[in-house]
Design an enzyme around this catalytic site. Structure first.
Site, PDB file in Angstrom:
ATOM      1  N   ASP A 166      48.892   3.558 110.001  1.00 21.57           N
ATOM      2  CA  ASP A 166      48.105   4.849 110.120  1.00 21.57           C
ATOM      3  C   ASP A 166      47.401   4.782 111.479  1.00 21.57           C
ATOM      4  O   ASP A 166      47.126   3.888 112.247  1.00 21.57           O
ATOM      5  CB  ASP A 166      47.385   5.175 109.169  1.00 21.57           C
ATOM      6  N   LYS A 196      40.910  -1.946 103.683  1.00 21.38           N
ATOM      7  CA  LYS A 196      42.208  -2.014 103.615  1.00 21.38           C
ATOM      8  C   LYS A 196      42.955  -2.465 104.868  1.00 21.38           C
ATOM      9  O   LYS A 196      42.159  -2.245 105.819  1.00 21.38           O
ATOM     10  CB  LYS A 196      43.155  -0.665 103.005  1.00 21.38           C
ATOM     11  N   ASP A 205      44.502   0.802 108.862  1.00 21.37           N
ATOM     12  CA  ASP A 205      44.249   0.280 107.538  1.00 21.37           C
ATOM     13  C   ASP A 205      45.411   0.473 106.499  1.00 21.37           C
ATOM     14  O   ASP A 205      45.491  -0.037 105.532  1.00 21.37           O
ATOM     15  CB  ASP A 205      42.940   0.733 106.996  1.00 21.37           C
ATOM     16  N   ARG A 206      46.415   1.161 107.131  1.00 17.91           N
ATOM     17  CA  ARG A 206      47.574   1.559 105.966  1.00 17.91           C
ATOM     18  C   ARG A 206      48.731   0.882 106.412  1.00 17.91           C
ATOM     19  O   ARG A 206      48.962   0.757 107.646  1.00 17.91           O
ATOM     20  CB  ARG A 206      47.583   3.181 105.753  1.00 17.91           C
ATOM     21  N   SER A 242      41.622   8.864 110.614  1.00 15.06           N
ATOM     22  CA  SER A 242      42.658   8.037 109.938  1.00 15.06           C
ATOM     23  C   SER A 242      43.991   8.587 110.056  1.00 15.06           C
ATOM     24  O   SER A 242      44.515   8.858 111.126  1.00 15.06           O
ATOM     25  CB  SER A 242      42.228   7.884 108.590  1.00 15.06           C
ATOM     26  N   HIS A 243      44.645   9.060 109.065  1.00 16.06           N
ATOM     27  CA  HIS A 243      46.029   9.734 109.149  1.00 16.06           C
ATOM     28  C   HIS A 243      45.925  11.098 109.445  1.00 16.06           C
ATOM     29  O   HIS A 243      47.070  11.650 109.638  1.00 16.06           O
ATOM     30  CB  HIS A 243      46.888   9.467 107.664  1.00 16.06           C
ATOM     31  N   ASP A 290      44.033   4.657 111.886  1.00 13.87           N
ATOM     32  CA  ASP A 290      43.134   3.471 112.218  1.00 13.87           C
ATOM     33  C   ASP A 290      43.401   2.211 111.937  1.00 13.87           C
ATOM     34  O   ASP A 290      42.854   1.469 111.762  1.00 13.87           O
ATOM     35  CB  ASP A 290      41.780   4.073 111.593  1.00 13.87           C
TER      36      ASP A 290
HETATM   37  C1  VG1 Z   1      43.446   9.545 100.947  1.00 12.00           C
HETATM   38  C2  VG1 Z   1      44.096   8.428  99.756  1.00 12.00           C
HETATM   39  C3  VG1 Z   1      43.300   7.413  99.300  1.00 12.00           C
HETATM   40  C4  VG1 Z   1      42.577   6.628 100.859  1.00 12.00           C
HETATM   41  C5  VG1 Z   1      42.021   7.728 101.638  1.00 12.00           C
HETATM   42  C6  VG1 Z   1      41.379   7.043 102.989  1.00 12.00           C
HETATM   43  O1  VG1 Z   1      42.448  10.062 100.117  1.00 12.00           O
HETATM   44  O2  VG1 Z   1      44.699   9.056  98.829  1.00 12.00           O
HETATM   45  O3  VG1 Z   1      44.004   6.348  98.582  1.00 12.00           O
HETATM   46  O4  VG1 Z   1      41.513   5.690 100.225  1.00 12.00           O
HETATM   47  O5  VG1 Z   1      42.884   8.879 101.983  1.00 12.00           O
HETATM   48  O6  VG1 Z   1      42.376   6.457 103.506  1.00 12.00           O
HETATM   49  P1  VG1 Z   1      42.528  11.509  99.460  1.00 12.00           P
HETATM   50  O7  VG1 Z   1      41.151  11.782  98.976  1.00 12.00           O
HETATM   51  O8  VG1 Z   1      42.766  12.493 100.530  1.00 12.00           O
HETATM   52  O9  VG1 Z   1      43.386  11.486  98.500  1.00 12.00           O
HETATM   53  V1  VG1 Z   1      42.041   6.336 105.387  1.00 12.00           V
HETATM   54  O10 VG1 Z   1      43.524   5.555 105.739  1.00 12.00           O
HETATM   55  O11 VG1 Z   1      42.287   7.935 105.524  1.00 12.00           O
HETATM   56  O12 VG1 Z   1      40.862   5.735 105.656  1.00 12.00           O
HETATM   57 CO    CO Z   2      43.121   5.001 107.612  1.00 11.07          CO
END
Ligand code: VG1
Ligand code: CO
Length: 544
Positions: free
Chosen positions: A278, A377, A282-283, A113-114, A280
């Site tokens: 982001d 998302k 989803d954000r 993801s990010h 992947d």
């Molecule tokens: C983070 C965000 C959370 C989100 C998760 C996955 O998690 O705070 O809201 O659902 O990333 O998003 P954490 O545990 O690091 O706070 V993604 O776009 O990485 O699939």
């Molecule tokens: Co993501």
């Protein structure tokens, strides 16, 4: 073609976090590491015979290698067929769409993801179930338990599958279908939004749009939808070519990491609307000219305006937000007379609520918004939702947000991240707060009085499952809150997230600087949690 049964020894650290298993690429490159985890995912199925999967990723380094491994392992384990994204590309929302549309038995998304990518960056594996959503905790726990025992995995000895050409082929007895990465997702978007109206907005007047795909997965989707289908001028999409290292950037759409886009939107005579996604897809981050929309406000505004959008014109069943997300959407839900659910962080907690038709829209403060059109998302969905609202209301992003604050009041909101904190110290701090905060009820700090303090626990209203230790909450009598929790997606040390929220009903007081408006709460958090000495940092690494 022969099936090899390879002996292996288990790894002890394959516990999925908030969203899948994330580790440095070099960890995934350890012999058998990826294979062990994939076998553990497969073993969570009761049987593989006749089963089908969707497979893709965000294009980061190791994606193409992992896809070949997974295809050969799936064939060896007896899966019937796999739909794989062209060139291995499928965004997280597109994968959820494909799982649901073609009724596959689940899907694997290769993404961290990010988190940054590249040979020195991170890699990740997410598993989604047949409803299209992230595996719930009971499934991820079963995978983790299996990963601690797995002693063999199966893989087919076969040449690599051509994933650069659309169409069907056979891998052993399994069918592999390379599918267009964008088409199914785009068709779903066209079924929800008024594309004619958005097309008119983008072509008839002076409205200007800038979409930053941050060299990650949404590039092909954004080019196809905004430039080719909706008529936005060429060049609307920046960072539109997925790169294995995201161009060296950090594909996290916030004010710090998406600074290229922020500069464009905040310069004089900048575009009317900006958005970033982001790694992947989803954000989303939504910007107006010279204006930032907090993700919590975005969820509230989409909820309040849903009736303007064709896919939601018949009303919404309810709304859900993660616990740290501001309570702005709670006020909209109250006015609409619908339920508002508060869940732990992570999209996996929304799935049951959507499957049971309890909620239509969901969101998180971390730039994630979505609806029951899929079970993830969805970044570009949020952009289209906003554009649809702008096209109908014929107002700027800033006017829409300010109008919302006038009606509902403003929830000042900010998140402070402290990245790379010593893990033992961070956990010790949370352990201490878990005992301390329940004793603070009635304590006064300046103008604030503590109403409650706890470590958030959630009972799923659909299946009754309980999730504990989901974040330290400190609520004040005026509705303001401080939340502290440790990230479940980081790969280096611990990341402490501190969330601050206060409410301002008076329109005269709604133009303060956010950090100033929250200053007293920020000082109270320091007083109670000793954040500076725990993190050994004077300042957060990221403020959003
Ligand atoms: C983070 C965000 C959370 C989100 C998760 C996955 O998690 O705070 O809201 O659902 O990333 O998003 P954490 O545990 O690091 O706070 V993604 O776009 O990485 O699939
Ligand atoms: Co993501």
């Amino acid at each position: 073609m022969t099936i090899s049964i390879v002996s292996t020894t288990p790894f002890s650290d394959q516990k999925p976090g908030t969203s899948g298993l994330r580790k440095g690429v070099t960890v995934f490159q350890t012999a058998h590491y990826l294979e062990n985890f994939i076998q553990s995912i497969f073993d969570a199925f009761d049987t593989y015979a006749g089963k089908t999967l969707a497979l893709g990723g965000d294009g980061r380094f190791y994606n193409r290698h992992a896809i070949q491994v997974i295809l050969k392992m799936a064939a060896a384990n007896g899966f019937a067929s796999i739909k794989v994204g062209h060139r291995g590309i499928l965004s997280t929302p597109a994968t959820s769409c494909v799982i649901r549309k073609y009724h596959t038995d689940g899907g694997i998304i290769l993404s961290a993801s990010h988190n940054p990518g590249g040979p020195d960056g991170d890699f990740g594996v997410k598993f989604n179930t047949a409803n299209g959503g992230p595996a719930p905790e009971k499934v991820t726990e079963a995978m983790f338990a299996r990963s601690k025992e797995v002693d063999t995995y199966k893989i087919l000895d076969a040449p690599d599958v051509d994933i650069d050409t659309l169409g069907e082929s056979k891998l052993g007895d399994m069918t592999v279908e390379v599918i267009d990465s964008v088409a199914d997702y785009q068709a779903l978007m066209e079924s929800l939004f008024d594309f004619d109206r958005i097309h008119y907005l983008l072509t008839a007047g002076n409205f200007r749009l800038c979409i930053d795909s941050m060299h990650a997965v949404t590039g092909p989707y954004a080019h196809a939808i905004f430039e080719q289908r909706l008529g936005a001028s060429a060049g609307t999409v920046i960072g539109g070519t997925p790169l294995e290292d995201f161009g060296g950037g950090h594909p996290d759409p916030n004010l710090v990491y998406a600074h290229d886009l922020v500069e464009i939107l905040f310069k004089e005579d900048g575009p009317d609307f900006g958005a970033a996604s982001d790694g992947d897809g989803d954000r989303n981050m939504i910007l107006g000219r010279n204006f930032f929309v907090t993700p919590s406000d975005s969820l509230a505004i989409l909820t309040a305006n849903a009736a303007l959008v064709p896919g939601y014109k018949d009303g919404i069943a309810g709304v859900a937000r993660s616990m740290p997300t501001s309570q702005a959407c709670d006020r909209v839900a109250a006015k609409l007379g619908i339920d508002c659910y508060e869940t732990p962080t992570g999209w996996k907690f929304f799935g049951n609520l959507m499957d049971a038709d309890k909620v239509t829209l969901c969101g998180e403060e971390s730039f994630g918004t979505g609806s029951n059109h899929i079970r993830e998302k969805d970044g570009l969905w949020a952009v289209l939702f906003w554009l649809n609202i702008v096209a109908v209301r014929k107002q700027s992003v800033e006017e829409i947000v300010r109008d919302h604050w006038q009606t509902y009041g403003r929830n000042y909101y900010s998140r402070h991240d402290y990245e790379g904190v010593d893990s033992d110290r961070a956990h010790a701090m949370v352990d201490r707060l878990r005992t301390l905060v329940p004793t603070l009820k009635g304590t006064k700090y300046g103008s604030y009085e503590v109403d409650y303090g706890d470590d958030f626990a959630y009972t799923d209203p659909v299946d009754g499952s309980v999730s504990q230790n989901q974040g330290i909450r400190l609520g004040f009598t005026d509705g303001s809150r401080i939340v502290l929790r440790l990230s479940g997606t980081g790969t280096q040390g611990a990341t402490l997230r501190a969330y601050f929220e206060s409410y301002e009903a008076n329109p005269e007081q709604q133009n303060q600087d956010t950090q100033k408006a929250l200053g007293e709460l920020i000082a109270i958090a320091e007083d109670i949690a000793q954040i500076r000495s725990t993190t050994q940092m004077e300042q957060p690494t990221v403020i959003t």
